[in-house]
Design an enzyme around this catalytic site. Structure first.
Site, PDB file in Angstrom:
ATOM      1  N   GLU A  89      -9.004   5.064  19.156  1.00 27.98           N
ATOM      2  CA  GLU A  89      -8.090   6.122  18.739  1.00 27.98           C
ATOM      3  C   GLU A  89      -7.011   5.532  17.832  1.00 27.98           C
ATOM      4  O   GLU A  89      -6.418   4.515  18.181  1.00 27.98           O
ATOM      5  CB  GLU A  89      -7.424   6.767  19.961  1.00 27.98           C
ATOM      6  CG  GLU A  89      -6.658   8.028  19.608  1.00 27.98           C
ATOM      7  CD  GLU A  89      -6.046   8.710  20.843  1.00 27.98           C
ATOM      8  OE1 GLU A  89      -6.033   9.943  20.878  1.00 27.98           O
ATOM      9  OE2 GLU A  89      -5.585   8.004  21.753  1.00 27.98           O
ATOM     10  N   HIS A 131      -3.169  10.207  34.362  1.00 26.45           N
ATOM     11  CA  HIS A 131      -3.120  10.705  32.982  1.00 26.45           C
ATOM     12  C   HIS A 131      -4.499  10.594  32.331  1.00 26.45           C
ATOM     13  O   HIS A 131      -5.014  11.555  31.742  1.00 26.45           O
ATOM     14  CB  HIS A 131      -2.079   9.890  32.194  1.00 26.45           C
ATOM     15  CG  HIS A 131      -1.897  10.312  30.776  1.00 26.45           C
ATOM     16  ND1 HIS A 131      -0.825  11.061  30.358  1.00 26.45           N
ATOM     17  CD2 HIS A 131      -2.629  10.068  29.662  1.00 26.45           C
ATOM     18  CE1 HIS A 131      -0.904  11.265  29.059  1.00 26.45           C
ATOM     19  NE2 HIS A 131      -2.005  10.671  28.606  1.00 26.45           N
ATOM     20  N   GLU A 132      -5.104   9.411  32.440  1.00 25.21           N
ATOM     21  CA  GLU A 132      -6.406   9.202  31.798  1.00 25.21           C
ATOM     22  C   GLU A 132      -7.498  10.010  32.486  1.00 25.21           C
ATOM     23  O   GLU A 132      -8.419  10.511  31.818  1.00 25.21           O
ATOM     24  CB  GLU A 132      -6.767   7.716  31.796  1.00 25.21           C
ATOM     25  CG  GLU A 132      -5.718   6.805  31.168  1.00 25.21           C
ATOM     26  CD  GLU A 132      -5.227   7.268  29.809  1.00 25.21           C
ATOM     27  OE1 GLU A 132      -6.039   7.798  29.014  1.00 25.21           O
ATOM     28  OE2 GLU A 132      -4.022   7.106  29.522  1.00 25.21           O
ATOM     29  N   GLU A 142      -2.165  15.188  24.729  1.00 22.98           N
ATOM     30  CA  GLU A 142      -1.333  14.233  25.470  1.00 22.98           C
ATOM     31  C   GLU A 142      -0.352  14.938  26.411  1.00 22.98           C
ATOM     32  O   GLU A 142      -0.074  14.455  27.512  1.00 22.98           O
ATOM     33  CB  GLU A 142      -0.584  13.324  24.496  1.00 22.98           C
ATOM     34  CG  GLU A 142      -1.494  12.444  23.642  1.00 22.98           C
ATOM     35  CD  GLU A 142      -2.398  11.540  24.470  1.00 22.98           C
ATOM     36  OE1 GLU A 142      -2.153  11.363  25.678  1.00 22.98           O
ATOM     37  OE2 GLU A 142      -3.363  11.008  23.907  1.00 22.98           O
ATOM     38  N   HIS A 160      -7.524  13.466  31.220  1.00 23.43           N
ATOM     39  CA  HIS A 160      -8.124  13.530  29.885  1.00 23.43           C
ATOM     40  C   HIS A 160      -9.642  13.718  29.930  1.00 23.43           C
ATOM     41  O   HIS A 160     -10.231  14.158  28.930  1.00 23.43           O
ATOM     42  CB  HIS A 160      -7.835  12.240  29.113  1.00 23.43           C
ATOM     43  CG  HIS A 160      -6.573  12.263  28.318  1.00 23.43           C
ATOM     44  ND1 HIS A 160      -6.229  13.306  27.483  1.00 23.43           N
ATOM     45  CD2 HIS A 160      -5.581  11.336  28.181  1.00 23.43           C
ATOM     46  CE1 HIS A 160      -5.078  13.025  26.886  1.00 23.43           C
ATOM     47  NE2 HIS A 160      -4.662  11.851  27.304  1.00 23.43           N
ATOM     48  N   ASN A 184     -11.296   6.752  27.109  1.00 22.28           N
ATOM     49  CA  ASN A 184     -12.710   6.709  26.764  1.00 22.28           C
ATOM     50  C   ASN A 184     -13.519   7.399  27.857  1.00 22.28           C
ATOM     51  O   ASN A 184     -13.315   7.168  29.047  1.00 22.28           O
ATOM     52  CB  ASN A 184     -13.183   5.260  26.639  1.00 22.28           C
ATOM     53  CG  ASN A 184     -12.259   4.422  25.787  1.00 22.28           C
ATOM     54  OD1 ASN A 184     -11.936   4.775  24.664  1.00 22.28           O
ATOM     55  ND2 ASN A 184     -11.822   3.303  26.336  1.00 22.28           N
ATOM     56  N   GLY A 211      -0.714   2.096  27.001  1.00 23.00           N
ATOM     57  CA  GLY A 211      -0.831   2.014  28.451  1.00 23.00           C
ATOM     58  C   GLY A 211      -2.281   2.047  28.882  1.00 23.00           C
ATOM     59  O   GLY A 211      -2.710   1.285  29.746  1.00 23.00           O
ATOM     60  N   ALA A 212      -3.048   2.945  28.262  1.00 22.33           N
ATOM     61  CA  ALA A 212      -4.453   3.103  28.604  1.00 22.33           C
ATOM     62  C   ALA A 212      -5.094   4.008  27.555  1.00 22.33           C
ATOM     63  O   ALA A 212      -4.415   4.575  26.699  1.00 22.33           O
ATOM     64  CB  ALA A 212      -4.627   3.686  30.002  1.00 22.33           C
ATOM     65  N   MET A 213      -6.418   4.139  27.647  1.00 24.85           N
ATOM     66  CA  MET A 213      -7.159   4.981  26.701  1.00 24.85           C
ATOM     67  C   MET A 213      -8.276   5.708  27.430  1.00 24.85           C
ATOM     68  O   MET A 213      -9.023   5.109  28.193  1.00 24.85           O
ATOM     69  CB  MET A 213      -7.722   4.120  25.565  1.00 24.85           C
ATOM     70  CG  MET A 213      -8.566   4.892  24.580  1.00 24.85           C
ATOM     71  SD  MET A 213      -7.593   6.184  23.737  1.00 24.85           S
ATOM     72  CE  MET A 213      -8.915   7.286  23.232  1.00 24.85           C
TER      73      MET A 213
END
Length: 860
Positions: free
Chosen positions: A130, A298-299, A321, A302, A268, A264-266
């Site tokens: 991203e 949070h992730e 987000e 998503h 995927n 912080g994180a992604m």
């Protein structure tokens, strides 16, 4: 030439023309231990709406060997330029493209990042795509609305593990062939490759079974608290699947703690990457565990909002987000068994503070930002996109009702699964379930910038009975340079009524002391309060439902000033702390008075996250917002207080650790520095305080910054901790030394060379900038303006942004810096992204000058 940019119009044209079916990606990473480049072979199958038209596919690679379109070989020298491969003469219907290229490993946290662990000398890889960096690994149509299936085949060194979005297969001859993914966007595909350590479990409920995995480097395995991570993950699965009424949409869920991660994180799909600083090597406070939990949730959110249903274009990045940010806090607040039911306190204390800061910069923008191209979105991961957007979603939930909100979300997921949407799709679903017309709400909240201020207007009779109460809403002018106009908005808020309980000494909200209402327009009457005895404190926006700056009436302010730490609940305390901090930043409360307020109330503050935020804010205020003539005295007062609290804190408590770090950050007298050295060598101890690896480095970095420690001591500490984290800490300590030689060496390593990995460059910049070394650093202001534009053009986005923001002379608070910045902005002609970052930094200096003047005026 387009360079590496892509405009929204180009993406829209390509989306009208193309429908992408599938990617087959074959990567030879067998040489990853040595680095260099790797072979990338991509086959794309896609349909075209018209015959004979041209388009392009995206790729960033040092060399392209073959381009074959529908069986015809194209000359790479003719069709490849910048980051694009031209595709002429496309056929109506199915087309097949094959691209063979050499792609490059990176050390910037973009594309396929390669890291060598100094503990075992093994390489560890992970992807970060991203916004537009999948094109650094394979040829693709790099925009979120051209979804497809992805089938990865990876050749890896013997004994390594390969993880991707699909379940991990058994390798044959070190070749890993993954099943195709569901239809997803390019930016959430992932590969994590290396000799990673792993722990596995499963999420099971009502016949559903989802494999769970947690990965980290072997050198961190002893610190990996997998059970705690799985516990938070399972709570998230339970809560999100119930609230979304949609089963987890992928076949497995892996969480991979990876090194040198920029964010912080992604999210995927099915393979979330998380910064491995969340594998705690040393004792941390509960606030750190809470922060990790929010990241995990949070992730996970998503996976539905962002991965299952994805924005059409990056102008709805905010919704992606903001929804995950709201969902993480709501899950922690309401999920059964949550360890952090006070998450809205943390949200008010951290997210809202970030949002208010961002919304007062000249770069402030509507939540639904105008994203013209990739350059725009790359600098738009900001406090508006995450924090203000989430705050407004929280207000929207209050406005339409929580049950109605989630029924709308459920309809949205079912209607658009594996597709792409716009904001109007979500709002339409919410209008259906709530019956509210959200068009006006959306226009005022999402399409305008700036913050409203809510003030109470109260009248009482001689007996202290309220005769009238109203809420006045203001819309201050936007900062100079900001686009748009300020506006009054509809707010859903609660008004809280608090009195001092004589038995406990606490400020307590009465049983009938909460009134929830809609505030709209300039003045909103609250007739429900008429005839009631005036309480000690009247708190607007109690429960933090809306997004607004709140002020207290004179009587409430007097009580809060004396009793801020006495609120029984953590959320109203956090709201009052945030209001005081906001007033300090606005120059309405002198820094010396803010320090006094903190010192009077922080000892009663039980929420460790709030305590640590107050530590950071006090240091920032004294360093930048205090009258320079009073700064040293205020620093002395603060540091003396940190040591007193350190000695008084309960042995082994989170508060003790937090106060130890706060003390180390500003220790200054010979006696205080002697104590740091004695705690390091063990000749002195404080009961319960374990001076472990990370705390040792905090002490070492301070001792280096004041000139007590030099290379010998820093190298000795690194010998104790020859890890990646130790390398970063040593780099910070070396750059922090107060000598011209140390500063020149640090500057050269960042500016004159591009060899530093992202995490080490960040560490060097952190050490270089020391607020008590203003004179030593003064000459670097001119050097910054001489090089920053060239750096921006030569480095990757992440690396250039670190430098542009981190090395701006923010600590040189003077009119001279404002003048130099203005001259540079006028003459250098930076692009929009760099102009924005420098303008934001300039605004920080301007704000500091205003606050310093306010503090000087408050001198007794």
């Amino acid at each position: 030439m387009p360079g590496t940019n892509l405009t929204r119009e180009e993406a829209q044209q390509r989306a009208k023309l193309l429908t992408v079916d599938s990617y087959e990606i074959d990567l030879d990473l067998s040489g990853a231990q040595e680095g260099g480049t790797y072979r990338s072979v991509t086959t794309v199958r896609f349909d075209v709406a018209e015959d004979g038209v041209a388009s392009f596919v995206d790729l960033v690679a040092p060399a392209i060997h073959e381009v074959t379109l529908n069986g015809d070989s194209l000359d790479p020298a003719e069709v490849f330029e910048d980051s694009r491969i031209a595709l002429p003469g496309l056929l109506r219907g199915r087309n097949v493209l094959r691209v063979v290229a050499d792609c490059a490993y990176t050390n910037t946290g973009e594309g396929l990042h390669r890291f060598v662990d100094p503990v075992d000398d093994q390489a560890y890889l992970y992807t970060q795509f991203e916004v537009p960096d999948a094109r650094r690994v394979f040829a693709n149509f790099e925009q979120p609305d051209l979804k497809a299936t992805f089938q990865f085949t990876v050749k890896a060194p013997e004994g390594w593990t390969v993880v991707s979005n699909s379940p991990t297969p058994e390798p044959e001859n070190d070749v890993w062939v993954f099943e195709p993914t569901p239809r997803i966007s390019t930016y959430i595909t992932a590969l994590i490759v290396g000799p990673y350590h792993s722990v596995h479990s499963v999420y099971e409920k009502d016949g559903q079974s989802v494999p769970l995995g947690i990965y980290c480097r072997p050198s961190l395995a002893e610190f990996l608290d997998a059970d705690a991570i799985f516990e938070v993950t399972r709570q998230g699965f339970d809560w999100f699947q119930e609230k979304f009424d949609y089963a987890y949409p992928f076949e497995k869920y892996d969480q991979l703690f990876v090194p040198e991660f920029n964010a912080g994180a992604m999210e995927n799909a099915g393979a979330v990457t998380i910064r491995d600083q969340y594998v705690f090597r040393s004792k941390v406070t509960d606030a750190a565990y809470e922060a990790r939990a929010t990241t995990i949730l949070h992730e996970l959110a998503h996976m539905w909002f962002g991965d299952l249903v994805t924005m059409e274009w990056w102008n709805d990045l905010w919704l992606n987000e903001s929804f995950a940010t709201y969902a993480e806090a709501a899950c922690m607040a309401y999920a059964p068994g949550s360890k952090w039911p006070h998450s809205w306190t943390t949200f008010a204390n951290q997210m809202k503070t970030w949002a208010y800061r961002q919304d007062q910069l000249p770069s402030t923008h509507p939540i639904m930002a105008e994203i013209r191209d990739l350059d725009d979105v790359l600098v738009n991961f900001d406090g508006i996109t995450y924090a203000k957007g989430a705050s407004v979603l929280k207000q929207l939930v209050a406005y339409v009702g929580m049950d109605e909100f989630f029924r709308g979300v459920q309809a949205y997921f079912k209607r658009h699964a594996y597709g792409n949407t716009r904001l109007s799709d979500l709002l339409g679903a919410l209008e259906e379930t709530s019956g509210r017309d959200l068009k006006t709400w959306s226009k005022k909240w999402l399409e305008t910038a700036g913050i409203n201020i809510l003030r109470p207007e109260i009248e009482t009779d001689a007996q202290g009975v309220i005769t009238s109460f109203a809420i006045r809403q203001e819309a201050p002018a936007l900062p100079a340079g900001a686009k748009g106009e300020s506006t009054l908005r509809p707010h859903r808020i609660a008004v809280g009524l608090y009195d001092l309980d004589e038995a406990s000494g606490k400020l307590v909200r009465a049983a009938d002391g909460r009134i929830e209402l809609d505030v709209d327009g300039e003045l909103t009457a609250v007739p429900q309060l008429a005839g009631r005895p005036r309480p000690a404190v009247i708190l607007l926006n109690d429960d933090d439902l809306s997004y607004a700056k709140v002020r207290l009436d004179e009587g409430s302010l007097a009580v809060v000033t004396e009793h801020l730490g006495d609120f029984e609940s953590s959320l109203p305390r956090a709201l009052c702390w945030a209001s005081a901090w906001d007033m300090t930043r606005d120059g309405e409360l002198a820094t010396r008075d803010y320090l006094s307020l903190v010192l009077s109330g922080i000892g009663k503050e039980s929420d460790i996250g709030v305590v640590q935020s107050l530590h950071r804010q006090v240091k920032l205020a004294v360093d930048l917002y205090a009258d320079p003539a009073a700064r040293e005295a205020l620093l002395t007062r603060w540091t003396d207080a940190t040591l007193a609290h350190l000695r008084a804190a309960d042995a082994g408590s989170d508060h003790q650790l937090a106060w130890a770090r706060a003390f180390a950050a500003t220790a200054r007298t010979p006696e205080q520095l002697d104590l740091l050295e004695s705690l390091l060598d063990g000749s002195q101890t404080i009961e319960g305080l374990v001076v472990d690896t990370e705390l040792r480095w905090a002490f070492v970095e301070r001792l280096a910054a004041v000139g007590r420690f030099d290379e010998a001591e820093i190298a000795g500490e690194y010998e104790r901790d020859k890890t990646a984290a130790g390398e970063r800490h040593a780099a910070t300590a070396r750059a922090a030394r107060p000598t011209e030689e140390a500063k020149a060496e640090a500057w050269a390593s960042v500016i004159e060379s591009d060899k530093l990995p992202n995490a080490v460059q960040e560490a060097v910049i952190a050490g270089f900038v020391q607020t008590d070394q203003r004179e030593l650093l003064a000459t670097y202001a001119d050097r910054y303006f001489e090089v920053v534009k060239d750096i921006w053009g030569a480095r990757s986005h992440e690396m250039a942004q670190q430098i542009a923001v981190g090395l701006y002379p923010s600590i040189q608070v003077s009119e001279d810096i404002l003048r130099k910045t203005d001259e540079w902005l006028a003459s250098a002609e930076p692009n929009a992204a760099l102009r924005r970052l420098v303008s934001e930094s300039r605004a920080g200096v301007e704000r500091a000058l205003k606050a310093q003047a306010a503090d000087a005026a408050a001198q007794p």
